[in-house]
Write an enzyme that holds these catalytic residues in place. Sequence first.
Site, PDB file in Angstrom:
ATOM      1  N   SER A   1       0.815  -1.213   0.000  1.00  0.00           N
ATOM      2  CA  SER A   1       0.000   0.000   0.000  1.00  0.00           C
ATOM      3  C   SER A   1       0.847   1.259   0.000  1.00  0.00           C
ATOM      4  O   SER A   1       1.919   1.312   0.624  1.00  0.00           O
ATOM      5  CB  SER A   1      -0.908   0.006   1.240  1.00  0.00           C
ATOM      6  OG  SER A   1      -1.517   1.253   1.428  1.00  0.00           O
TER       7      SER A   1
ATOM      8  N   GLU B   1       0.190   3.699   1.689  1.00  0.00           N
ATOM      9  CA  GLU B   1       0.203   4.176   3.072  1.00  0.00           C
ATOM     10  C   GLU B   1       1.533   3.872   3.753  1.00  0.00           C
ATOM     11  O   GLU B   1       1.876   4.501   4.755  1.00  0.00           O
ATOM     12  CB  GLU B   1      -0.948   3.555   3.865  1.00  0.00           C
ATOM     13  CG  GLU B   1      -2.330   4.089   3.516  1.00  0.00           C
ATOM     14  CD  GLU B   1      -2.581   5.493   4.056  1.00  0.00           C
ATOM     15  OE1 GLU B   1      -1.944   5.874   5.060  1.00  0.00           O
ATOM     16  OE2 GLU B   1      -3.431   6.203   3.484  1.00  0.00           O
TER      17      GLU B   1
ATOM     18  N   TYR C   1      -2.243   0.170  10.341  1.00  0.00           N
ATOM     19  CA  TYR C   1      -2.424  -0.478   9.044  1.00  0.00           C
ATOM     20  C   TYR C   1      -1.145  -0.381   8.211  1.00  0.00           C
ATOM     21  O   TYR C   1      -0.669  -1.373   7.649  1.00  0.00           O
ATOM     22  CB  TYR C   1      -3.596   0.171   8.299  1.00  0.00           C
ATOM     23  CG  TYR C   1      -3.674  -0.207   6.835  1.00  0.00           C
ATOM     24  CD1 TYR C   1      -4.219  -1.438   6.454  1.00  0.00           C
ATOM     25  CD2 TYR C   1      -3.215   0.653   5.848  1.00  0.00           C
ATOM     26  CE1 TYR C   1      -4.294  -1.794   5.108  1.00  0.00           C
ATOM     27  CE2 TYR C   1      -3.288   0.303   4.506  1.00  0.00           C
ATOM     28  CZ  TYR C   1      -3.833  -0.917   4.137  1.00  0.00           C
ATOM     29  OH  TYR C   1      -3.894  -1.259   2.808  1.00  0.00           O
TER      30      TYR C   1
END
Length: 347
Positions: free
Chosen positions: A130, A132, A153
């Site tokens: 990801s 992120e 996460y």
Amino acid sequence: MKRAFITGITGQDGSYLAEFLLSKGYEVHGLVRRASTFNTQRIDHIYIDAHEPDARIFFHYGDLSDSEMISHVLYNIKPDEIYHLGAQSHVRISFDTPEYTGNITGLATTRILEAARRSNPSVKFYQASSSEMFGHTPPPQNEDSCFWPRSPYACAKVYSYWMTRNYRDGYNMFACNGILFNHESPRRGETFVTRKITRGIAAILAGKEKYLYLGNLEAKRDWGYSPEYVECMWRILQQDTPDDYVIGTGQTNSVQEYVDAAFSYAGLDVNEHVKIDPKYFRPTEVEALQADPSRSEKKLSWKAKIRFKELMKIMVDADMRAAGLEPVGEGDEIIRKEFPYRWWGKD
């Protein structure tokens, strides 16, 4: 016939990927988490009963926390390709459930890699990494950018990324990371901000709601279209050698810009309907994510077609239709123009 195993097959990406692989002639197996209610609406239109002679899609009930189950399924299926998309994937919720997120989003990757290594080390493995993971690293971000995770996460995804690299380096496995930047569609989960906005617009137009409550409108993201990105996942596993790839459009827009564009498209006044609620802010924010997709464009011969405004129109039209309203229609025209063969099925 190639055989693929998809975790997270009932999610946005998993459902589009299943359709794409079926169109390529694959036999598709998917992991489904058993619950008291069915959660297969994204793939119901492609489900064929496993007892039918022409069935090429099969579901296996299980959980990413169960090592024995994962080993059992992989041993019996013996897939040629594994697409690990399953996770607790909501960033804001990961702050409320950090241990669970670490288990399901992080450790599950090790469970699958280890099961694959023991049962069939020649299998090709795709890890859904990801954007992120980059967190606070200044944009644009590419495969050589530093990771600076800003949520439980993101931390779990960094762990999964490095475990994938370690199994590739240590056991010579064909294990790859696709570092996907934000990608949306009408199948996006209803609590994710883009879908929350388009569903909110439809509810306001239908007279069911008056206001839409949002958090940080200044966050900037690189938004693409999920059906395009799942094709890129497949292309990654068709290469001669395993590698890691950043996947994105290379453009960035703020949540505020998405809100303004979507409300304008639907003929609504943002100032009359949008309110800020502090509960939707994250404890640590990621201000800006922007992909540098040079490697994927060069090596995978892939480039995003659908950009920010086109994506918004597709999603607004879909949620208006779902609410029983007549859509504006420009989003439908974009799909017909860019993807006339409609391999990803129904929304």
